[in-house]
Design a protein around this motif. Structure first.
Motif, mmCIF file in Angstrom:
data_model
loop_
_atom_site.group_PDB
_atom_site.id
_atom_site.type_symbol
_atom_site.label_atom_id
_atom_site.label_comp_id
_atom_site.label_asym_id
_atom_site.label_seq_id
_atom_site.Cartn_x
_atom_site.Cartn_y
_atom_site.Cartn_z
ATOM 1 N N ALA A 53 24.389 -59.414 -51.148
ATOM 2 C CA ALA A 53 25.262 -59.655 -49.997
ATOM 3 C C ALA A 53 24.507 -60.363 -48.879
ATOM 4 O O ALA A 53 25.040 -61.279 -48.232
ATOM 5 N N TYR A 54 23.255 -59.972 -48.645
ATOM 6 C CA TYR A 54 22.459 -60.611 -47.599
ATOM 7 C C TYR A 54 22.180 -62.066 -47.941
ATOM 8 O O TYR A 54 22.168 -62.936 -47.061
ATOM 9 N N ARG A 55 21.968 -62.335 -49.217
ATOM 10 C CA ARG A 55 21.749 -63.723 -49.648
ATOM 11 C C ARG A 55 22.986 -64.568 -49.351
ATOM 12 O O ARG A 55 22.888 -65.709 -48.899
ATOM 13 N N LYS A 56 24.162 -64.006 -49.598
ATOM 14 C CA LYS A 56 25.400 -64.719 -49.302
ATOM 15 C C LYS A 56 25.560 -64.947 -47.804
ATOM 16 O O LYS A 56 26.075 -65.990 -47.366
ATOM 17 N N VAL A 57 25.143 -63.978 -46.989
ATOM 18 C CA VAL A 57 25.198 -64.146 -45.531
ATOM 19 C C VAL A 57 24.331 -65.322 -45.103
ATOM 20 O O VAL A 57 24.721 -66.141 -44.258
ATOM 21 N N THR A 58 23.137 -65.419 -45.682
ATOM 22 C CA THR A 58 22.233 -66.528 -45.358
ATOM 23 C C THR A 58 22.835 -67.873 -45.749
ATOM 24 O O THR A 58 22.813 -68.834 -44.965
ATOM 25 N N ILE A 59 23.370 -67.955 -46.958
ATOM 26 C CA ILE A 59 23.998 -69.205 -47.409
ATOM 27 C C ILE A 59 25.195 -69.543 -46.527
ATOM 28 O O ILE A 59 25.426 -70.719 -46.193
ATOM 29 N N MET A 60 25.922 -68.529 -46.132
ATOM 30 C CA MET A 60 27.093 -68.744 -45.288
ATOM 31 C C MET A 60 26.710 -69.335 -43.942
ATOM 32 O O MET A 60 27.367 -70.251 -43.429
ATOM 33 N N ALA A 61 25.637 -68.832 -43.348
ATOM 34 C CA ALA A 61 25.173 -69.355 -42.056
ATOM 35 C C ALA A 61 24.784 -70.818 -42.165
ATOM 36 O O ALA A 61 25.144 -71.650 -41.319
ATOM 37 N N HIS A 62 24.062 -71.178 -43.211
ATOM 38 C CA HIS A 62 23.641 -72.574 -43.401
ATOM 39 C C HIS A 62 24.848 -73.475 -43.677
ATOM 40 O O HIS A 62 24.889 -74.616 -43.210
ATOM 41 N N THR A 63 25.801 -72.970 -44.446
ATOM 42 C CA THR A 63 26.987 -73.767 -44.760
ATOM 43 C C THR A 63 27.804 -74.065 -43.514
ATOM 44 O O THR A 63 28.257 -75.201 -43.303
ATOM 45 N N LEU A 64 27.992 -73.059 -42.666
ATOM 46 C CA LEU A 64 28.795 -73.245 -41.458
ATOM 47 C C LEU A 64 28.169 -74.278 -40.522
ATOM 48 O O LEU A 64 28.854 -75.175 -40.009
ATOM 49 N N SER A 65 26.872 -74.172 -40.302
ATOM 50 C CA SER A 65 26.213 -75.135 -39.419
ATOM 51 C C SER A 65 26.164 -76.521 -40.043
ATOM 52 O O SER A 65 26.300 -77.542 -39.355
ATOM 53 N N ASP A 66 26.002 -76.576 -41.365
ATOM 54 C CA ASP A 66 25.925 -77.864 -42.040
ATOM 55 C C ASP A 66 27.273 -78.594 -41.990
ATOM 56 O O ASP A 66 27.325 -79.804 -41.733
ATOM 57 N N LEU A 67 28.361 -77.881 -42.226
ATOM 58 C CA LEU A 67 29.691 -78.500 -42.171
ATOM 59 C C LEU A 67 29.987 -79.038 -40.772
ATOM 60 O O LEU A 67 30.524 -80.137 -40.616
ATOM 61 N N THR A 68 29.605 -78.273 -39.760
ATOM 62 C CA THR A 68 29.877 -78.699 -38.383
ATOM 63 C C THR A 68 29.029 -79.899 -37.994
ATOM 64 O O THR A 68 29.499 -80.819 -37.316
ATOM 65 N N SER A 69 27.797 -79.922 -38.424
ATOM 66 C CA SER A 69 26.887 -81.002 -38.030
ATOM 67 C C SER A 69 27.265 -82.346 -38.647
ATOM 68 O O SER A 69 26.812 -83.385 -38.182
ATOM 69 N N GLN A 70 28.111 -82.331 -39.678
ATOM 70 C CA GLN A 70 28.509 -83.581 -40.328
ATOM 71 C C GLN A 70 29.672 -84.266 -39.612
ATOM 72 O O GLN A 70 30.111 -85.338 -40.048
ATOM 73 N N SER A 71 30.173 -83.671 -38.535
ATOM 74 C CA SER A 71 31.299 -84.245 -37.792
ATOM 75 C C SER A 71 30.814 -84.831 -36.475
ATOM 76 O O SER A 71 29.860 -84.333 -35.872
ATOM 77 N N ALA A 72 31.488 -85.900 -36.032
ATOM 78 C CA ALA A 72 31.184 -86.465 -34.716
ATOM 79 C C ALA A 72 31.917 -85.694 -33.630
ATOM 80 O O ALA A 72 31.435 -85.586 -32.497
ATOM 81 N N SER A 73 33.080 -85.153 -33.965
ATOM 82 C CA SER A 73 33.850 -84.331 -33.031
ATOM 83 C C SER A 73 34.676 -83.339 -33.841
ATOM 84 O O SER A 73 35.014 -83.599 -35.009
ATOM 85 N N VAL A 74 35.001 -82.203 -33.246
ATOM 86 C CA VAL A 74 35.767 -81.172 -33.939
ATOM 87 C C VAL A 74 36.850 -80.624 -33.015
ATOM 88 O O VAL A 74 36.711 -80.631 -31.783
ATOM 89 N N GLN A 75 37.922 -80.167 -33.623
ATOM 90 C CA GLN A 75 38.999 -79.473 -32.930
ATOM 91 C C GLN A 75 39.033 -78.028 -33.447
ATOM 92 O O GLN A 75 38.302 -77.670 -34.382
ATOM 93 N N ASP A 76 39.875 -77.226 -32.859
ATOM 94 C CA ASP A 76 40.014 -75.835 -33.310
ATOM 95 C C ASP A 76 40.387 -75.783 -34.789
ATOM 96 O O ASP A 76 39.890 -74.933 -35.536
ATOM 97 N N SER A 77 41.262 -76.671 -35.214
ATOM 98 C CA SER A 77 41.696 -76.670 -36.614
ATOM 99 C C SER A 77 40.522 -76.965 -37.554
ATOM 100 O O SER A 77 40.417 -76.365 -38.634
#
Length: 206
Positions: A53-77
């Motif tokens: 479960a902790y391993r999944k938490v770590t992967i989840m944190a990296h995934t969330l930041s990685d997805l956001t960093s690939q955008s120039a701008s984001v909305q709530d959606s």
């Protein structure tokens, strides 16, 4: 007198037979070993599952930041979709709502953009939480690793918090253990990732 002697001899034979009898040793040894065996078995199962479960938490944190960093701008959606995408990583520990968003409430996700000023302080520019709670206010100082303290740069910061509840609770706390992790990434498409604003606006520097 002879009767007493015969009785004594018979009692002595019975005592000798009892001393030599080994038929109950296995049962006695098993009774002593069972608690230790159960402790080892459930301990291995619970700790192994907790590590997973902790391993999944770590992967989840990296995934969330990685997805956001690939955008120039984001909305709530956009952020809500990122929360759902990263939340799916916690399966089967977390049940995903259908449809998603909203993101699963069993795990708390937070995403923010930080601005590292000339004093090497990282300050929140914008932030959002998956559960709808009040995020960190703009200008809040966040401690970051020294390797990321580069003046006049932006950082995408994500944090994850999940309470792992063991199935049995024989070794670990039955009420659960809080697992958390965080990740940092740099914006990839532009200098910063703007939130709820036209991409032509300058990057904020709070």
């Amino acid at each position: 007198m002879k009767r007493k002697i015969r009785t004594w001899r018979r009692l002595r034979r019975i005592a000798v037979c009892l001393i030599r009898d080994r038929s109950g040793i296995a049962a006695i040894e098993f009774a002593f070993i069972v608690p230790l065996m159960l402790l080892l078995f459930f301990g291995v199962v619970e700790i192994t599952s907790g590590i997973s479960a902790y391993r999944k938490v770590t992967i989840m944190a990296h995934t969330l930041s990685d997805l956001t960093s690939q955008s120039a701008s984001v909305q709530d959606s956009d952020l809500n979709n990122f929360f759902c995408a990263s939340g799916a990583i916690m399966s089967p520990y977390v049940t995903m709502p259908n449809p998603c968003p909203p993101a699963p409430t069993a795990v708390k996700q937070s995403i923010a953009e930080l601005w590292v000023n000339s004093s090497l302080q990282a300050r929140v520019q914008w932030a959002k939480n998956s559960d709808g709670s009040t995020p960190a206010a703009a200008g809040t100082v966040v401690n970051i690793p020294a390797s990321l303290q580069v003046a006049n740069t932006y950082i995408i910061y994500s944090s994850i918090m999940y309470t792992y509840v063991p199935t049995v609770g024989y070794v670990m706390n039955k009420s659960g253990v809080t697992l958390s992790d965080f990740a940092y990434t740099r914006p990839r498409q532009s200098q910063c990732v703007q939130y709820d604003a036209p991409t032509t606006n300058p990057c904020p520097q709070n």
